[in-house]
Design a protein around this motif. Structure first.
Motif, short mmCIF file in Angstrom:
data_model
loop_
_atom_site.label_atom_id
_atom_site.label_comp_id
_atom_site.label_asym_id
_atom_site.label_seq_id
_atom_site.Cartn_x
_atom_site.Cartn_y
_atom_site.Cartn_z
N VAL A 1 0.84 -1.20 0.00
CA VAL A 1 0.00 0.00 0.00
C VAL A 1 0.87 1.24 0.00
N GLN A 2 0.50 2.22 -0.84
CA GLN A 2 1.20 3.50 -0.80
C GLN A 2 0.20 4.64 -0.61
N ARG A 3 0.68 5.72 0.03
CA ARG A 3 -0.18 6.89 0.23
C ARG A 3 -0.02 7.83 -0.96
N VAL A 4 -1.14 8.31 -1.49
CA VAL A 4 -1.10 9.24 -2.63
C VAL A 4 -1.97 10.45 -2.29
N ASP A 5 -1.72 11.56 -2.99
CA ASP A 5 -2.51 12.78 -2.74
C ASP A 5 -3.92 12.67 -3.29
N ASP A 6 -4.07 11.96 -4.43
CA ASP A 6 -5.38 11.88 -5.08
C ASP A 6 -5.47 10.55 -5.82
N VAL A 7 -6.36 9.67 -5.40
CA VAL A 7 -6.45 8.34 -6.04
C VAL A 7 -6.85 8.47 -7.51
N ASP A 8 -7.59 9.55 -7.85
CA ASP A 8 -8.06 9.68 -9.24
C ASP A 8 -6.90 9.90 -10.21
N THR A 9 -5.83 10.48 -9.72
CA THR A 9 -4.68 10.75 -10.61
C THR A 9 -3.50 9.79 -10.33
N ALA A 10 -3.71 8.84 -9.42
CA ALA A 10 -2.63 7.89 -9.10
C ALA A 10 -2.36 6.98 -10.30
N PRO A 11 -1.09 6.54 -10.48
CA PRO A 11 -0.74 5.74 -11.67
C PRO A 11 -1.14 4.27 -11.56
N VAL A 12 -2.41 4.04 -11.18
CA VAL A 12 -2.85 2.67 -10.90
C VAL A 12 -2.73 1.76 -12.13
N PRO A 13 -3.23 2.20 -13.30
CA PRO A 13 -3.18 1.29 -14.46
C PRO A 13 -1.77 1.01 -14.97
N THR A 14 -0.85 1.97 -14.77
CA THR A 14 0.50 1.79 -15.33
C THR A 14 1.48 1.23 -14.29
N GLN A 15 1.46 1.78 -13.09
CA GLN A 15 2.40 1.34 -12.04
C GLN A 15 1.88 0.12 -11.28
N GLY A 16 0.53 -0.01 -11.21
CA GLY A 16 -0.05 -1.14 -10.47
C GLY A 16 0.49 -2.50 -10.90
N PRO A 17 0.47 -2.78 -12.23
CA PRO A 17 0.99 -4.09 -12.67
C PRO A 17 2.48 -4.29 -12.41
N LEU A 18 3.23 -3.18 -12.41
CA LEU A 18 4.68 -3.30 -12.12
C LEU A 18 4.91 -3.69 -10.67
N ILE A 19 4.07 -3.17 -9.78
CA ILE A 19 4.18 -3.57 -8.36
C ILE A 19 3.65 -4.99 -8.18
N GLU A 20 2.51 -5.27 -8.84
CA GLU A 20 1.91 -6.61 -8.73
C GLU A 20 2.92 -7.70 -9.04
N GLN A 21 3.73 -7.46 -10.07
CA GLN A 21 4.68 -8.48 -10.57
C GLN A 21 6.11 -8.22 -10.09
N HIS A 22 6.28 -7.30 -9.13
CA HIS A 22 7.64 -6.89 -8.73
C HIS A 22 8.42 -8.09 -8.17
N PRO A 23 9.69 -8.25 -8.55
CA PRO A 23 10.48 -9.41 -8.09
C PRO A 23 10.64 -9.49 -6.57
N ARG A 24 10.45 -8.38 -5.87
CA ARG A 24 10.57 -8.45 -4.40
C ARG A 24 9.34 -9.08 -3.75
N PHE A 25 8.32 -9.40 -4.59
CA PHE A 25 7.13 -10.11 -4.07
C PHE A 25 7.07 -11.47 -4.75
N PRO A 26 7.66 -12.50 -4.13
CA PRO A 26 7.78 -13.81 -4.79
C PRO A 26 6.44 -14.46 -5.13
N ARG A 27 5.36 -14.02 -4.46
CA ARG A 27 4.04 -14.57 -4.81
C ARG A 27 3.16 -13.47 -5.39
N GLN A 28 3.78 -12.45 -6.00
CA GLN A 28 3.14 -11.26 -6.51
C GLN A 28 2.43 -10.54 -5.35
#
Ligand SMILES: N[C@H](CCC[C@H](N)C(=O)O)C(=O)O
Length: 283
Positions: free
Chosen positions: A170-197
């Motif tokens: 979880v990260q804190r953002v100023d405005d969820v409407d402008t947060a990079p959810v569609p672009t950054q979300g999948p990069l975090i989902e699949q990040h190598p530091r999360f072995p089970r995503q």
């Protein structure tokens, strides 16, 4: 195979629910994906299979599959739909139901107003238990919690990492409407530091008792609400000193209320659960 199903939703997170209490149901990943497919199947974020409890102290088991076909440990919105389902289908007349998932035993209560309260079990912040590979990272202490500086796509994102039985970042953002959810979300989902995503949460703090939240879910992508994600965001926010013990969470599909009095106390989630339609499908 001809299959009866019930389509349900909890704050816009939607499910296909199947009854395997009378006859075992062994779906292949392909069949599960087909059920979740919004064009070639019924369409849902997750597929829930209701099974007998198997033990005197457990009323039911419920198995959860992302629409990718992968089985997962926990689903908060699904738990609320599950208890509405077992009531509406005459599988129990008890308002309080004990149900076992892959790795948790939950207590669910159907309220008089139709909402459902779920004891979601305890949060787990130990990185290795999430699991999260914290090797070489220096966490920043905030309040009674920590934020991990994780490199994502050339930037450093400060993540609160917590398991509700399933992994959340979880990260804190100023405005969820402008947060990079569609672009950054999948990069975090699949990040190598999360072995089970991981499920990637974006939290906007409106006050100490109200947040807005978007979650790019592991497997399903962004959903209109994520129950375990709401719990993860609130317990992390409480530990970091940003939130009080009872928080209303505004998701895109509806509102959830999360309560946590701190370590050693249960995380309680209350919210809606509705049946949308019943149907049959040939798999
Ligand atoms: N995508 C999640 C499972 C569903 C969780 C979410 N729908 C909820 O309401 O908690 C995971 O892979 O851990």
């Amino acid at each position: 195979m001809r299959l009866k199903f019930t389509k349900m939703q909890g704050a816009g997170n939607d499910f296909v629910v199947l009854d395997a209490t009378r006859m075992p149901l062994a779906l292949t990943p392909e069949q599960t994906r087909r059920l979740g497919d919004r064009r070639f199947g019924v369409g849902a974020d997750q597929i829930l299979v209701v099974e007998p409890g198997g033990r005197p102290d457990v009323d039911f088991r419920y198995r959860i599959f992302n629409n990718t076909g992968d089985e997962v440990e926990h689903c908060g919105n699904g738990a609320r739909c599950f208890v509405r389902y077992v009531h509406e289908h005459g599988l129990t007349d008890r308002r309080s139901v004990r149900v076992e998932t892959l790795n948790r035993l939950l207590e669910l209560r159907l309220q008089d107003d139709g909402r459902v309260t779920v004891d979601m079990g305890p949060p787990e912040f130990e990185a290795a238990q999430v699991p999260f590979d914290a090797m070489g990272l220096a966490p920043r202490t905030v309040g009674g919690g920590v934020l991990w500086p994780v490199p994502v796509d050339g930037a450093t994102v400060e993540l609160a990492v917590v398991s509700m039985g399933n992994p959340h970042a979880v990260q804190r953002v100023d405005d969820v409407d402008t947060a990079p959810v569609p672009t950054q979300g999948p990069l975090i989902e699949q990040h190598p530091r999360f072995p089970r995503q991981v499920n990637a949460g974006y939290m906007q703090v409106l006050s100490r008792s109200r947040i807005r939240l978007r979650v790019y879910e592991r497997g399903a992508g962004e959903t209109l609400a994520c129950g375990t994600g709401a719990c993860a965001a609130v317990v992390a926010g409480i530990r970091l000193g940003w939130l009080d013990a009872r928080v209303d969470v505004e998701a895109r599909g509806g509102e959830l209320t999360i309560e946590w009095a701190g370590e050693g106390h249960p995380v309680l989630m209350t919210g809606p659960a509705e049946t949308v339609f019943e149907g049959e499908i040939e798999l």
